[in-house]
Design a protein around this motif. Structure first.
Motif, PDB file in Angstrom:
ATOM      1  N   GLU A 266     -25.273 -20.408  19.130  1.00 26.49           N
ATOM      2  CA  GLU A 266     -24.097 -20.773  18.332  1.00 26.49           C
ATOM      3  C   GLU A 266     -24.120 -22.227  17.904  1.00 26.49           C
ATOM      4  O   GLU A 266     -23.602 -22.561  16.832  1.00 26.49           O
ATOM      5  CB  GLU A 266     -22.825 -20.533  19.145  1.00 26.49           C
ATOM      6  N   LEU A 267     -24.697 -23.111  18.714  1.00 30.08           N
ATOM      7  CA  LEU A 267     -24.592 -24.553  18.496  1.00 30.08           C
ATOM      8  C   LEU A 267     -25.903 -25.123  17.976  1.00 30.08           C
ATOM      9  O   LEU A 267     -26.471 -26.075  18.524  1.00 30.08           O
ATOM     10  CB  LEU A 267     -24.176 -25.241  19.803  1.00 30.08           C
TER      11      LEU A 267
ATOM     12  N   LEU B 298     -31.618 -29.830  19.506  1.00 30.66           N
ATOM     13  CA  LEU B 298     -32.171 -28.852  20.439  1.00 30.66           C
ATOM     14  C   LEU B 298     -33.494 -29.358  20.988  1.00 30.66           C
ATOM     15  O   LEU B 298     -34.351 -29.859  20.244  1.00 30.66           O
ATOM     16  CB  LEU B 298     -32.366 -27.505  19.737  1.00 30.66           C
ATOM     17  N   VAL B 299     -33.679 -29.213  22.306  1.00 33.25           N
ATOM     18  CA  VAL B 299     -34.885 -29.714  22.957  1.00 33.25           C
ATOM     19  C   VAL B 299     -35.481 -28.642  23.848  1.00 33.25           C
ATOM     20  O   VAL B 299     -34.803 -27.699  24.263  1.00 33.25           O
ATOM     21  CB  VAL B 299     -34.588 -30.973  23.815  1.00 33.25           C
ATOM     22  N   ASN B 300     -36.758 -28.821  24.149  1.00 33.03           N
ATOM     23  CA  ASN B 300     -37.421 -28.024  25.179  1.00 33.03           C
ATOM     24  C   ASN B 300     -37.236 -28.761  26.509  1.00 33.03           C
ATOM     25  O   ASN B 300     -37.789 -29.850  26.698  1.00 33.03           O
ATOM     26  CB  ASN B 300     -38.903 -27.864  24.876  1.00 33.03           C
ATOM     27  N   PRO B 301     -36.452 -28.207  27.443  1.00 34.64           N
ATOM     28  CA  PRO B 301     -36.120 -28.947  28.662  1.00 34.64           C
ATOM     29  C   PRO B 301     -37.302 -29.153  29.594  1.00 34.64           C
ATOM     30  O   PRO B 301     -37.207 -29.944  30.541  1.00 34.64           O
ATOM     31  CB  PRO B 301     -35.047 -28.070  29.309  1.00 34.64           C
TER      32      PRO B 301
ATOM     33  N   ARG C  90     -32.787 -25.493  24.161  1.00 33.95           N
ATOM     34  CA  ARG C  90     -32.902 -24.300  23.311  1.00 33.95           C
ATOM     35  C   ARG C  90     -32.886 -23.024  24.157  1.00 33.95           C
ATOM     36  O   ARG C  90     -32.793 -21.930  23.615  1.00 33.95           O
ATOM     37  CB  ARG C  90     -34.160 -24.365  22.452  1.00 33.95           C
ATOM     38  N   PHE C  91     -32.959 -23.153  25.492  1.00 36.01           N
ATOM     39  CA  PHE C  91     -32.926 -21.993  26.371  1.00 36.01           C
ATOM     40  C   PHE C  91     -31.556 -21.769  26.998  1.00 36.01           C
ATOM     41  O   PHE C  91     -31.410 -20.927  27.881  1.00 36.01           O
ATOM     42  CB  PHE C  91     -33.989 -22.126  27.465  1.00 36.01           C
ATOM     43  N   ALA C  92     -30.559 -22.502  26.564  1.00 37.59           N
ATOM     44  CA  ALA C  92     -29.175 -22.221  26.940  1.00 37.59           C
ATOM     45  C   ALA C  92     -28.615 -21.204  25.951  1.00 37.59           C
ATOM     46  O   ALA C  92     -28.896 -21.272  24.746  1.00 37.59           O
ATOM     47  CB  ALA C  92     -28.335 -23.493  26.909  1.00 37.59           C
TER      48      ALA C  92
ATOM     49  N   THR D  44     -29.242 -29.717  29.373  1.00 38.36           N
ATOM     50  CA  THR D  44     -30.644 -29.320  29.225  1.00 38.36           C
ATOM     51  C   THR D  44     -31.102 -28.387  30.342  1.00 38.36           C
ATOM     52  O   THR D  44     -32.092 -28.667  31.033  1.00 38.36           O
ATOM     53  CB  THR D  44     -31.554 -30.559  29.175  1.00 38.36           C
ATOM     54  N   PRO D  45     -30.421 -27.254  30.560  1.00 36.14           N
ATOM     55  CA  PRO D  45     -30.882 -26.311  31.584  1.00 36.14           C
ATOM     56  C   PRO D  45     -32.221 -25.700  31.206  1.00 36.14           C
ATOM     57  O   PRO D  45     -32.542 -25.549  30.014  1.00 36.14           O
ATOM     58  CB  PRO D  45     -29.769 -25.262  31.606  1.00 36.14           C
TER      59      PRO D  45
END
Length: 455
Positions: free
Chosen positions: A396-397, A402-405, A389-391, A360-361
């Motif tokens: 691709e994945l 997907l999360v908002n970190p 979602r910001f990685a 989760t960067p």
């Protein structure tokens, strides 16, 4: 056939087992290194003066050439402009950016020193592949020194839109430097689009439809080329590692509890405080998971001479103590927090047995840990990837959760969903993710870039 010359800030030491000193880049390029390749960069050593004569070491037919940095150059180039200006800027952290003209001058001077030390080692028909934000001006320095061969540049971290880039005083200088290359590569289509937007915004640059930037008659091709891993190789390592004594000891210590794992450098771009808070909120809002899950955070110490990293480590120490103080029992410690480096083979085994992979960067160029987690899983009983979602890997994945970190509650909800997810859904998600990871490999990444550079 033209010889490939790789240039990066750090160079793997062929005398060290595992050759991990250049991190993910060394792993990604390892299978691509053909006999005769030259790899040039910084030795990792700080000396009284920056050296001009490279130290040469041979390993498996590859020549490794390195120079030491002088103490002042290290402070200006590495601690200063590269990691106090460019790194926060390109990770959208303007509040952490520190810029001085002296640091930028030191950054340029070290790139000139790299060019001066590398030039005598080059042959006229060599193809040079430069890596990452430390060395943006190197192509221009090599051109100024007289090298006329093909030079490419790949940025492993994010690029930013014009409204962010223009906060850096020498932004235009960096764009000019990028246009000294024949090909510039980015991890994702988003990063590529941001670069092209910056080129359009700054006068003197023209962008053609085929994603070619023209400046002063020079044409530079810009491409998106996501980096991958040796997925098959990592899967084999994970399968073997799962049967080792080390992994069995971890299993025994869990006493049947689910394992949520995170592993990266200790860096403010990785969203570690938000992740710790997300885990705490999971335990508080979903108490049914208390005593049923343990989180392991591996965060290898990094850049300890940079003040922001020292502050981050203190904050994480405090948060870890607070979470364990609030929730632990005499026979259960919810958060296990390590700042030691864990060998890749052991990490592969840990990924294999984990029920959740937390990646989760706040912002990341790609993030290969996400891909390694997927490759390591048992397809019959896979774990669940929770991904920012910001990685860059999120492009691709998309079958990960997907999360908002920036939202700890979003992380908590995702962990709850992962722990409750039925086997059939876990298998379906993993099958789609596995296809993506096994298609975009490290070999494909190298082939795409070198073919573009040779065109």
């Amino acid at each position: 056939m033209a010889r490939l010359v790789i240039v990066s800030n750090r160079v793997p030491d062929p005398r060290a087992k595992g050759a991990a000193s250049a991190g993910g880049l060394a792993v990604a390029l390892q299978s691509f290194l053909a006999p005769g390749t030259l790899w040039f960069g910084w030795s990792g050593k700080v000396s009284p003066e920056t050296s001009t004569n490279p130290e040469i070491v041979e390993g498996d037919g590859v020549t490794y050439a390195t120079i030491d940095l002088g103490a002042e150059d290290y402070d200006r180039f590495y601690v200063g402009f590269a990691n106090s200006s460019l790194w926060p800027l390109l990770h959208f952290r303007l509040g952490l950016m520190r810029y001085t003209r002296e640091d930028f001058a030191g950054y340029r001077a070290v790139n000139d020193a790299f060019a001066a030390a590398l030039l005598p080692l080059l042959k006229p028909d060599d193809t040079v592949w430069v890596h990452d934000y430390h060395l943006i001006p190197l192509g221009a320095a090599l051109r100024a020194a007289g090298f006329k061969g093909r030079i490419g540049f790949f940025l492993h971290i994010p690029f930013v839109p014009p409204s962010v880039l223009e906060a850096l005083p020498p932004a235009r200088d960096l764009l000019h430097a990028m246009c000294a290359y024949d090909v510039v590569g980015f991890q994702t289509r988003t990063h590529l689009a941001d670069f092209l937007d910056c080129a359009r915004r700054f006068s003197g640059f023209a962008v053609e439809e085929e994603e070619v930037v023209t400046e002063d008659g020079r044409r530079v091709r810009a491409i998106a080329d996501p980096i991958g891993i040796d997925a098959s190789g990592f899967a084999r390592v994970a399968t073997r590692a799962a049967g080792t004594v080390y992994i069995q000891r971890v299993r025994d210590s869990l006493v049947g509890r689910a394992l949520a794992i995170s592993a990266e450098r200790l860096d403010y771009s990785k969203g570690l405080p938000n992740r710790f808070e997300g885990f705490a909120r999971l335990l508080a809002r979903y108490p049914q998971h208390q005593r049923r899950v343990s989180m392991l955070q591996i965060a290898a110490r990094s850049r300890e001479d940079v003040a922001e990293y020292q502050a981050l480590r203190r904050e994480l120490d405090r948060l870890a103590g607070d979470i364990n103080g609030r929730f632990s029992g005499f026979d259960w410690v919810p958060l296990r927090y390590m700042t030691q480096t864990v060998p890749r083979t052991k990490l592969a085994g840990l990924f294999r047995i984990a029920r959740i992979g937390l990646v989760t960067p706040l912002r990341d160029g790609m993030n290969l840990v996400a891909k390694e987690f997927i490759a390591a899983q048992d397809p019959a009983d896979p774990g669940v990837l929770i991904l920012s979602r910001f990685a860059g890997a999120a492009e691709e994945l998309s079958d990960a959760i997907l999360v908002n970190p920036y939202d700890p509650d979003d992380i908590a909800d995702a962990m709850n969903a992962a722990l409750d997810m039925p086997l059939e859904e876990r298998q379906e998600r993993h099958a789609a993710l596995r296809r993506a990871v096994f298609e975009v490999t490290s070999a494909r990444y190298c082939d795409v870039f070198t073919q573009a550079l040779a065109a």
